[in-house]
Design a protein around this motif. Sequence first.
Motif, PDB file in Angstrom:
ATOM      1  N   GLU A 244       0.836  -1.218   0.000  1.00 48.04           N
ATOM      2  CA  GLU A 244       0.000   0.000   0.000  1.00 48.04           C
ATOM      3  C   GLU A 244       0.865   1.259   0.000  1.00 48.04           C
ATOM      4  O   GLU A 244       0.528   2.254  -0.648  1.00 48.04           O
ATOM      5  N   MET A 245       1.970   1.203   0.729  1.00 49.84           N
ATOM      6  CA  MET A 245       2.859   2.374   0.751  1.00 49.84           C
ATOM      7  C   MET A 245       3.444   2.636  -0.630  1.00 49.84           C
ATOM      8  O   MET A 245       3.568   3.785  -1.057  1.00 49.84           O
ATOM      9  N   ARG A 246       3.793   1.548  -1.328  1.00 51.92           N
ATOM     10  CA  ARG A 246       4.331   1.727  -2.697  1.00 51.92           C
ATOM     11  C   ARG A 246       3.278   2.334  -3.621  1.00 51.92           C
ATOM     12  O   ARG A 246       3.590   3.088  -4.525  1.00 51.92           O
ATOM     13  N   LYS A 247       2.007   1.986  -3.349  1.00 50.59           N
ATOM     14  CA  LYS A 247       0.929   2.473  -4.227  1.00 50.59           C
ATOM     15  C   LYS A 247       0.531   3.910  -3.865  1.00 50.59           C
ATOM     16  O   LYS A 247       0.361   4.757  -4.744  1.00 50.59           O
ATOM     17  N   LEU A 248       0.384   4.190  -2.572  1.00 47.81           N
ATOM     18  CA  LEU A 248      -0.183   5.476  -2.153  1.00 47.81           C
ATOM     19  C   LEU A 248       0.879   6.509  -1.751  1.00 47.81           C
ATOM     20  O   LEU A 248       0.625   7.711  -1.784  1.00 47.81           O
ATOM     21  N   GLY A 249       2.067   6.012  -1.364  1.00 48.61           N
ATOM     22  CA  GLY A 249       3.112   6.925  -0.898  1.00 48.61           C
ATOM     23  C   GLY A 249       3.590   7.918  -1.948  1.00 48.61           C
ATOM     24  O   GLY A 249       3.730   9.116  -1.652  1.00 48.61           O
TER      25      GLY A 249
ATOM     26  N   HIS B 286       3.728  11.888  -1.399  1.00 52.35           N
ATOM     27  CA  HIS B 286       5.018  12.577  -1.339  1.00 52.35           C
ATOM     28  C   HIS B 286       5.136  13.643  -2.423  1.00 52.35           C
ATOM     29  O   HIS B 286       5.685  14.724  -2.178  1.00 52.35           O
ATOM     30  N   ASP B 287       4.610  13.372  -3.610  1.00 51.01           N
ATOM     31  CA  ASP B 287       4.682  14.366  -4.684  1.00 51.01           C
ATOM     32  C   ASP B 287       3.925  15.638  -4.315  1.00 51.01           C
ATOM     33  O   ASP B 287       4.313  16.734  -4.721  1.00 51.01           O
ATOM     34  N   ARG B 288       2.839  15.494  -3.560  1.00 48.76           N
ATOM     35  CA  ARG B 288       2.123  16.699  -3.101  1.00 48.76           C
ATOM     36  C   ARG B 288       2.907  17.383  -1.984  1.00 48.76           C
ATOM     37  O   ARG B 288       3.048  18.585  -1.947  1.00 48.76           O
ATOM     38  N   TRP B 289       3.441  16.545  -1.075  1.00 45.86           N
ATOM     39  CA  TRP B 289       4.133  17.104   0.090  1.00 45.86           C
ATOM     40  C   TRP B 289       5.402  17.869  -0.299  1.00 45.86           C
ATOM     41  O   TRP B 289       5.665  18.968   0.197  1.00 45.86           O
ATOM     42  N   ARG B 290       6.181  17.293  -1.228  1.00 48.41           N
ATOM     43  CA  ARG B 290       7.511  17.871  -1.497  1.00 48.41           C
ATOM     44  C   ARG B 290       7.412  19.290  -2.064  1.00 48.41           C
ATOM     45  O   ARG B 290       8.327  20.080  -1.905  1.00 48.41           O
ATOM     46  N   LEU B 291       6.275  19.622  -2.706  1.00 46.61           N
ATOM     47  CA  LEU B 291       6.143  20.982  -3.254  1.00 46.61           C
ATOM     48  C   LEU B 291       5.865  22.005  -2.156  1.00 46.61           C
ATOM     49  O   LEU B 291       5.935  23.211  -2.394  1.00 46.61           O
ATOM     50  N   THR B 292       5.552  21.531  -0.957  1.00 45.67           N
ATOM     51  CA  THR B 292       5.316  22.449   0.166  1.00 45.67           C
ATOM     52  C   THR B 292       6.589  22.687   0.975  1.00 45.67           C
ATOM     53  O   THR B 292       6.578  23.485   1.912  1.00 45.67           O
ATOM     54  N   GLN B 293       7.671  21.981   0.646  1.00 42.10           N
ATOM     55  CA  GLN B 293       8.869  22.016   1.493  1.00 42.10           C
ATOM     56  C   GLN B 293      10.117  22.371   0.686  1.00 42.10           C
ATOM     57  O   GLN B 293      10.660  21.529  -0.035  1.00 42.10           O
ATOM     58  N   PRO B 294      10.601  23.644   0.789  1.00 46.19           N
ATOM     59  CA  PRO B 294      11.849  23.965   0.094  1.00 46.19           C
ATOM     60  C   PRO B 294      12.982  23.061   0.564  1.00 46.19           C
ATOM     61  O   PRO B 294      13.125  22.822   1.770  1.00 46.19           O
ATOM     62  N   GLY B 295      13.738  22.553  -0.394  1.00 45.64           N
ATOM     63  CA  GLY B 295      14.839  21.640  -0.061  1.00 45.64           C
ATOM     64  C   GLY B 295      14.474  20.184  -0.306  1.00 45.64           C
ATOM     65  O   GLY B 295      15.360  19.334  -0.373  1.00 45.64           O
TER      66      GLY B 295
ATOM     67  N   THR C  11      -9.226  10.851   1.308  1.00 47.94           N
ATOM     68  CA  THR C  11      -7.979  11.222   0.642  1.00 47.94           C
ATOM     69  C   THR C  11      -6.813  11.080   1.619  1.00 47.94           C
ATOM     70  O   THR C  11      -6.906  11.524   2.764  1.00 47.94           O
ATOM     71  N   VAL C  12      -5.735  10.462   1.143  1.00 52.17           N
ATOM     72  CA  VAL C  12      -4.552  10.308   2.000  1.00 52.17           C
ATOM     73  C   VAL C  12      -3.890  11.680   2.175  1.00 52.17           C
ATOM     74  O   VAL C  12      -3.507  12.326   1.194  1.00 52.17           O
ATOM     75  N   THR C  13      -3.775  12.131   3.415  1.00 53.55           N
ATOM     76  CA  THR C  13      -3.184  13.453   3.675  1.00 53.55           C
ATOM     77  C   THR C  13      -1.914  13.367   4.518  1.00 53.55           C
ATOM     78  O   THR C  13      -1.305  14.389   4.814  1.00 53.55           O
ATOM     79  N   GLY C  14      -1.532  12.158   4.919  1.00 52.25           N
ATOM     80  CA  GLY C  14      -0.305  12.058   5.705  1.00 52.25           C
ATOM     81  C   GLY C  14       0.116  10.621   5.909  1.00 52.25           C
ATOM     82  O   GLY C  14      -0.654   9.683   5.667  1.00 52.25           O
TER      83      GLY C  14
ATOM     84  N   PHE D 267       7.984  11.068   7.979  1.00 52.04           N
ATOM     85  CA  PHE D 267       6.793  11.759   8.471  1.00 52.04           C
ATOM     86  C   PHE D 267       6.366  12.766   7.418  1.00 52.04           C
ATOM     87  O   PHE D 267       7.091  13.710   7.120  1.00 52.04           O
ATOM     88  N   LEU D 268       5.199  12.544   6.843  1.00 50.33           N
ATOM     89  CA  LEU D 268       4.697  13.440   5.795  1.00 50.33           C
ATOM     90  C   LEU D 268       3.290  13.878   6.182  1.00 50.33           C
ATOM     91  O   LEU D 268       2.437  13.035   6.440  1.00 50.33           O
ATOM     92  N   ALA D 269       3.065  15.185   6.223  1.00 52.10           N
ATOM     93  CA  ALA D 269       1.712  15.677   6.506  1.00 52.10           C
ATOM     94  C   ALA D 269       1.442  16.865   5.597  1.00 52.10           C
ATOM     95  O   ALA D 269       2.260  17.776   5.519  1.00 52.10           O
ATOM     96  N   LEU D 270       0.294  16.831   4.924  1.00 51.87           N
ATOM     97  CA  LEU D 270      -0.008  17.905   3.975  1.00 51.87           C
ATOM     98  C   LEU D 270      -0.552  19.142   4.665  1.00 51.87           C
ATOM     99  O   LEU D 270      -0.607  20.204   4.065  1.00 51.87           O
ATOM    100  N   ASP D 271      -1.004  19.002   5.906  1.00 51.96           N
ATOM    101  CA  ASP D 271      -1.553  20.174   6.610  1.00 51.96           C
ATOM    102  C   ASP D 271      -1.339  19.984   8.116  1.00 51.96           C
ATOM    103  O   ASP D 271      -1.013  18.888   8.585  1.00 51.96           O
ATOM    104  N   ARG D 272      -1.527  21.054   8.837  1.00 51.95           N
ATOM    105  CA  ARG D 272      -1.254  21.037  10.284  1.00 51.95           C
ATOM    106  C   ARG D 272      -2.173  20.073  11.056  1.00 51.95           C
ATOM    107  O   ARG D 272      -1.703  19.306  11.897  1.00 51.95           O
ATOM    108  N   PRO D 273      -3.507  20.073  10.786  1.00 49.62           N
ATOM    109  CA  PRO D 273      -4.349  19.112  11.531  1.00 49.62           C
ATOM    110  C   PRO D 273      -3.904  17.661  11.304  1.00 49.62           C
ATOM    111  O   PRO D 273      -3.919  16.856  12.239  1.00 49.62           O
TER     112      PRO D 273
END
Length: 434
Positions: A186-191, A195-204, A241-244, A268-274
């Motif tokens: 599941e991680m290979r499928k959904l990760g 991650h592609d959404r998360w990485r655009l929120t994090q410089p570096g 929707t997977v958000t973290g 640890f990946l989270a798309l938003d604070r909640p």
Amino acid sequence: MGNDAYGGPGDPGNGRLDEGTGAVEIRAIAEDEVEPWDRALSLGFLRSHVESAADYRRRQWEPGRLLAAVDDGRFVATFRSFDVELTVPGGAVVPANAITSVTVSATHRRRGLLRRMMSADLAGARARGAAVAILIAAEYNIYGRYGFGPATRGHGWNIDLQRTRGLRAGLPTVPGGRIDFATMAEMRKLGPELHDRWRLTQPGALARDELWWKRQTGEIKVPGFDWKEPFAALHRDAEGTVTGAVVYKVDDNWDGSYPNCTLTVLDFLALDRPTACALWRFVFSVDWVRKVVVENLGPDDPLPLLLDDPRAATPYVENADFMWVRVLDVAAAFDARTYGAPGRVVLEVEDREGWAAGRWAVEVAPDGTGRCTRTTDAADLALTASQLGALYLGGETVPRLAAAGLVTELRPGAAAAADLLLRTPLAAWNPDGF
Ligand SMILES: CC(=O)SCCNC(=O)CCNC(=O)[C@H](O)C(C)(C)COP(=O)(O)OP(=O)(O)OC[C@H]1O[C@@H](n2cnc3c(N)ncnc32)[C@H](O)[C@@H]1OP(=O)(O)O
């Protein structure tokens, strides 16, 4: 043992990147040479006992990107680079040349082999259109001379759960959200999508390719890379929707009849604070766990302040510089990022290798976008390519470098003014070794 696929500048077309002056040849390796190349890599990293990872190296092989120094038929140095997207302040990505697997045999050290491999690779990277080169430095004093500067930091925490009950009350929640354990499949499928959404929120942050996911989830086992299936949990919002995600391991330690386990967060990946709060709450509530180790987190991550007693979090012992950046195309790199305030700064960059050398004006519009061009105007600040790399993602500041004597202020007040421009709301961070 030829290889003919390099194709970068300086390549005479027969695979020889650099004739050099000595008998040792620097060249790209052919696909059927990954086995001796991998053996040389293991020796260089002082891992004589590791079994061959040739199958894995074959998957990494790309024409012209695995270099070797060859002396009398023996591989005595290794070097690899690959293309990857790097997120810059503001959320755009730039093409980066990631350098790894750098070794020179103990029998051939300090004869300039690294310098020759680096020069060949950076020339190829610039020709391919890379805006920057990146690497993780084994030792601090190796790469500054090639124009790399420490651009992100790893910052981890040890959290003593005997001293905190966990998160403060009243933090944001996700109504209808839920957390479920996930299999590696599941991680290979959904990760990847998460991650592609998360990485655009994090410089570096860097893109993770298919091989990364296969290795991290155990589909591919790499000799020398000690993989045990970790715990993985996904957070979904009310719509499903997977958000973290959080990935962790637990050492099953008991003091006599008392559980005293340590949970170590690996990813640890989270798309938003909640979502982040929900995942941290989950991590801090696992029964038997008395200590949580987060080995690598953004330097300005609010985690300690989310605890009911922030002093329960003490800095992880290995906190240090992590990813180094070398700017290859100054205009492309500085055009791509956004800035903290409008204004203009002129930088005089000294660069022995030439790629970033010269005088550059960075002009920032009121909307925070910038334009970087060559100029003949008087310079405000003088610095080396290495310091330019350190500043690029906002992980380092001009006043701090000026105070350390690493940036020279040519106009009084220029360091503070440049700081306002280059400042970023989120510190640069990359959690991934490579
Ligand atoms: C991105 C990565 O893969 S990080 C991993 C790097 N690899 C390692 O640490 C493995 C063990 N070390 C090695 O294999 C080698 O020592 C290397 C690759 C670091 C250096 O290779 P060499 O061929 O000896 O370097 P080379 O002779 O080209 O040296 C170039 C310059 O760097 C300096 N230098 C090289 N290594 C180091 C070091 N570890 N510390 C300080 N200075 C160094 C040299 O003194 C020389 O300086 P100069 O330009 O002022 O004359």
